[in-house]
Every structure is written in C-alpha cells, then in structure tokens.
Design a protein around this motif. Structure first.
Motif, mmCIF file in Angstrom:
data_model
loop_
_atom_site.group_PDB
_atom_site.id
_atom_site.type_symbol
_atom_site.label_atom_id
_atom_site.label_comp_id
_atom_site.label_asym_id
_atom_site.label_seq_id
_atom_site.Cartn_x
_atom_site.Cartn_y
_atom_site.Cartn_z
ATOM 1 N N UNK A 20 0.828 -1.203 0.000
ATOM 2 C CA UNK A 20 0.000 0.000 0.000
ATOM 3 C C UNK A 20 0.862 1.252 0.000
ATOM 4 N N UNK A 21 1.902 1.267 0.809
ATOM 5 C CA UNK A 21 2.808 2.410 0.876
ATOM 6 C C UNK A 21 3.500 2.629 -0.460
ATOM 7 N N UNK A 22 3.942 1.542 -1.089
ATOM 8 C CA UNK A 22 4.631 1.653 -2.375
ATOM 9 C C UNK A 22 3.710 2.227 -3.445
ATOM 10 N N UNK A 23 2.460 1.782 -3.467
ATOM 11 C CA UNK A 23 1.493 2.317 -4.435
ATOM 12 C C UNK A 23 1.269 3.808 -4.208
ATOM 13 N N UNK A 24 1.120 4.191 -2.953
ATOM 14 C CA UNK A 24 0.882 5.602 -2.648
ATOM 15 C C UNK A 24 2.069 6.465 -3.061
ATOM 16 N N UNK A 25 3.273 6.008 -2.742
ATOM 17 C CA UNK A 25 4.459 6.786 -3.097
ATOM 18 C C UNK A 25 4.624 6.881 -4.616
ATOM 19 N N UNK A 26 4.288 5.807 -5.314
ATOM 20 C CA UNK A 26 4.358 5.844 -6.773
ATOM 21 C C UNK A 26 3.382 6.891 -7.318
ATOM 22 N N UNK A 27 2.142 6.858 -6.853
ATOM 23 C CA UNK A 27 1.147 7.831 -7.322
ATOM 24 C C UNK A 27 1.583 9.258 -7.036
ATOM 25 N N UNK A 28 2.059 9.491 -5.810
ATOM 26 C CA UNK A 28 2.422 10.850 -5.404
ATOM 27 C C UNK A 28 3.617 11.372 -6.187
ATOM 28 N N UNK A 29 4.659 10.551 -6.305
ATOM 29 C CA UNK A 29 5.857 11.027 -6.999
ATOM 30 C C UNK A 29 5.600 11.182 -8.496
ATOM 31 N N UNK A 30 4.746 10.336 -9.053
ATOM 32 C CA UNK A 30 4.392 10.495 -10.467
ATOM 33 C C UNK A 30 3.664 11.818 -10.690
ATOM 34 N N UNK A 31 2.747 12.150 -9.784
ATOM 35 C CA UNK A 31 2.042 13.430 -9.901
ATOM 36 C C UNK A 31 3.011 14.597 -9.753
ATOM 37 N N UNK A 32 3.844 14.566 -8.729
ATOM 38 C CA UNK A 32 4.778 15.671 -8.504
ATOM 39 C C UNK A 32 5.743 15.817 -9.680
ATOM 40 N N UNK A 33 6.197 14.708 -10.205
ATOM 41 C CA UNK A 33 7.088 14.756 -11.355
ATOM 42 C C UNK A 33 6.385 15.354 -12.572
ATOM 43 N N UNK A 34 5.076 15.092 -12.717
ATOM 44 C CA UNK A 34 4.330 15.599 -13.878
ATOM 45 C C UNK A 34 4.211 17.113 -13.878
ATOM 46 N N UNK A 35 4.311 17.737 -12.703
ATOM 47 C CA UNK A 35 4.261 19.206 -12.634
ATOM 48 C C UNK A 35 5.643 19.792 -12.302
ATOM 49 N N UNK A 36 6.667 18.956 -12.490
ATOM 50 C CA UNK A 36 8.064 19.407 -12.355
ATOM 51 C C UNK A 36 8.410 19.892 -10.951
ATOM 52 N N UNK A 37 7.883 19.205 -9.944
ATOM 53 C CA UNK A 37 8.242 19.510 -8.557
ATOM 54 C C UNK A 37 9.273 18.488 -8.089
ATOM 55 N N UNK A 38 10.354 18.981 -7.471
ATOM 56 C CA UNK A 38 11.435 18.114 -7.014
ATOM 57 C C UNK A 38 11.593 18.217 -5.503
#
Length: 352
Positions: free
Chosen positions: A303-321
């Motif tokens: 569950x944690x891995x799925x959440x982190x994947x979703x969150x980092x994919x979203x942040x990466x899509x708007x160029x947030x580091x």
C-alpha cells in the motif's frame, strides 16, 4: 520544509523568523544604512526594531484575516453560486469532487477593506496595522475540498483558522519558511515567498484533479493544501503596506503524540539530531529505531509503495522536485528510545 507541513505543488509547506523576516531584514538594512548616513544610529536601531515588530504582528495575524475573508459576503456568494447553495448543503462526495475541478468560476477572489473591519479584538491585536485586502485562490474549489476532506467541513476549517500561533517546525526543511499552527492543532499555515504562491496558482488545477481521486481511486500520502491566500496590511496612516503569502495545510500528526520526526529522502548527509525537537534524516531513523528500518507487513508495504508511486508520479508531472517521506514516531508506554513505533508516515513535498 518537509515537516508534515509542505504542499503538493511546489508551493505547497518555527517561530516567526526566516522567510517572513527576510524582507524585513533587507528593509531594515537599507533603513540602517540611510540613518547612519544621516548621523542617526540610534534612530536606525528603532527603525529596525519597528520593522521586525510589524512583520511579526502581520505573520501572527494573517490566518485570522484570511478566515475573516472566507466569511465575507463576497466569498460566501461565490461559493454558493458555484455549489448551487451553501457548501454544507452539497451532500455527495461525487458532487464535491466535481466542484473541485469546475472551471467556470474565478481563480482568484479579492476582498478589500476600504474601512477597518468591524472586528475590535482583531484590530487591537494588529497594533497599528490594518487589513487592506485578501486574495483567495480558487474559493469554490477549496471550499469543496475542505468540505470533502476536513472533519466538520468548511465551516470547521474557517473556525480553526481564526486562531493561530507561531510554530517551530523542527528545522525540517531548507526553505526556512515561517509556520503557524492553529490553536486547536488541526492545521498548519506556511508563509511562503511570492514566487511559491504563484507556482501553486499555476499548478492548482492539476492539484485539484489529483486530490479528487484520492484516496479511493488512488492511494496517496500527499499532504493536502486546504487554502491559499495573499494578505495585505496597511499602516494606519495608509503610507505603507506589508504582504504575506500563505498556504494552509493539514497537520499530518494531529491527534498523535509525536516525539521525533524523520525526513526520509535517501540522504546520507548529517542534519541536526541532537535536539529532540529537530527533524532528522534517514541515518537517524536507524539510530532512533534500534538499528532497524521501517518494519512493515507485506500488505502495508504494498500500500505504501502504491501511494508513493502515485504521489511522486504526480509531482514529477508538474516538475516539482525534492519531495520526501515524513515519518512521525511515538513512544509507546514501556518502550525504550530505541524501540519507538512509527505512528504515521506521510509524503511531503518541499520545493527547493
């Protein structure tokens, strides 16, 4: 900083200091130089102290002024127009989620105070500063988000926002931002530079589109930004103004007795760790947890891995580091310092 008080879009999360006093420092330095040139060093010291005092007052009061603006007839009318009535009357989560992504309303609503508001207690606390105007970003979308995710809905959020005090975030981030915490502990107010505020404005539509899908469709640990405001004060003689830009966020650890915070981002560098109130990094988690990493069941890890994947994919899509995982630790009764249990782990984003 990444202290459970950072936002999801690069504009998104101490005692009154750092970013909030940077402008005052520059202004005070200029004032000191001018006064010294005129041969008045004593006056320069008075000017400097006055500038810092004004900055601290506006920092501590900006949340109350933001709450006042949310209660204004202008804000209430815009939210009612978008929602088809008071936001509290919107009964379904689906309708609230749809309202978060509606594009027919204003992205910014300004509430102006040509005359001081009828709030004697607030005006006394301002100590000579008067609210001049408040810009509310995405008033209807944020009202729907708060009604959907905040306990007690939008009205409860506004009531909490009226009372806040400076909060020490534990030196968790590099941004040096000033934080306030509502007196009931439910929300954190991050004072940000103007460019972070405008960055959030730019990314807000994508943010609302992502948050509306959580947590049912997409597991997520991303901290929620619940409001964005630009608060402008003016002096009583109307000769000067002072601005604060703020983002209001959920307090991830509300209701938990967190004794240490760890800001996990794969860092090997040393950061603080001696002060119990400091937010520390990866290596310290092992030290504080008796040499163990985060111990999770297979289901929790998935569950944690799925959440982190979703969150980092979203942040990466708007160029947030520079996003990180914030872990709060509580001390269980009878446990030693090396056996602190993880109370909660939440993703946090900290724009560099």
């Amino acid at each position: 900083g990444a202290t459970g008080a950072t936002g999801a879009t690069g504009a998104p999360s101490t005692t009154v200091s750092a970013a909030a006093t940077a402008a005052a420092t520059a202004a005070a330095t200029a004032a000191t130089t001018a006064a010294s040139a005129s041969g008045s060093p004593a006056r320069s010291g008075l000017v400097q102290r006055a500038l810092f005092a004004k900055n601290e007052r506006s920092s501590a009061l900006c949340s109350a002024v933001a709450a006042l603006a949310l209660e204004s007839p202008q804000a209430a009318a815009e939210v009612a127009r978008a929602a088809g009535g008071p936001i509290g009357s919107v009964g379904s989560a689906e309708a609230l989620c749809a309202l978060m992504s509606a594009s027919d309303g204003p992205h910014k609503l300004e509430v102006k105070y040509d005359e001081p508001p009828d709030e004697p207690e607030l005006l006394r606390a301002c100590g000579g500063l008067l609210p001049a105007r408040v810009a509310i970003l995405f008033p209807a979308a944020f009202a729907a988000l708060r009604q959907r995710f905040c306990e007690g809905g939008d009205a409860s959020f506004v009531a909490s926002l009226r009372h806040a005090r400076p909060w020490d975030s534990g030196h968790g981030g590099r941004s040096g931002s000033t934080f306030l915490k509502t007196c009931d502990g439910r929300f954190l107010i991050k004072l940000v530079p103007r460019h972070e505020y405008h960055a959030f404005f730019e990314h807000a539509p994508a943010y609302f589109a992502f948050v509306r899908t959580t947590p049912i469709t997409l597991p997520s640990l991303l901290v929620k930004v619940l409001g964005a405001f630009h608060v402008e004060f003016r002096s009583a003689d109307k000769k000067s103004t002072h601005s604060q830009w703020l983002l209001v966020q959920e307090n991830l650890f509300f209701g938990h007795d967190v004794v240490r915070m760890c800001d996990l981002k794969g860092a090997q560098r040393h950061r603080a760790g001696d002060d119990p109130d400091d937010t520390v990094v990866d290596e310290h988690l092992f030290q504080l947890n008796g040499g163990y990493p985060l111990l999770l069941s297979e289901a929790a890890k998935a569950q944690l891995t799925r959440a982190l994947w979703n969150d980092t994919l979203f942040l990466s899509s708007i160029n947030v580091m520079d996003y990180s995982l914030l872990v709060g630790m509580v001390q269980r009764a009878g446990a030693s310092n090396g056996n602190a249990a993880v109370a909660s782990a939440d993703a946090a984003a900290d724009a560099a």
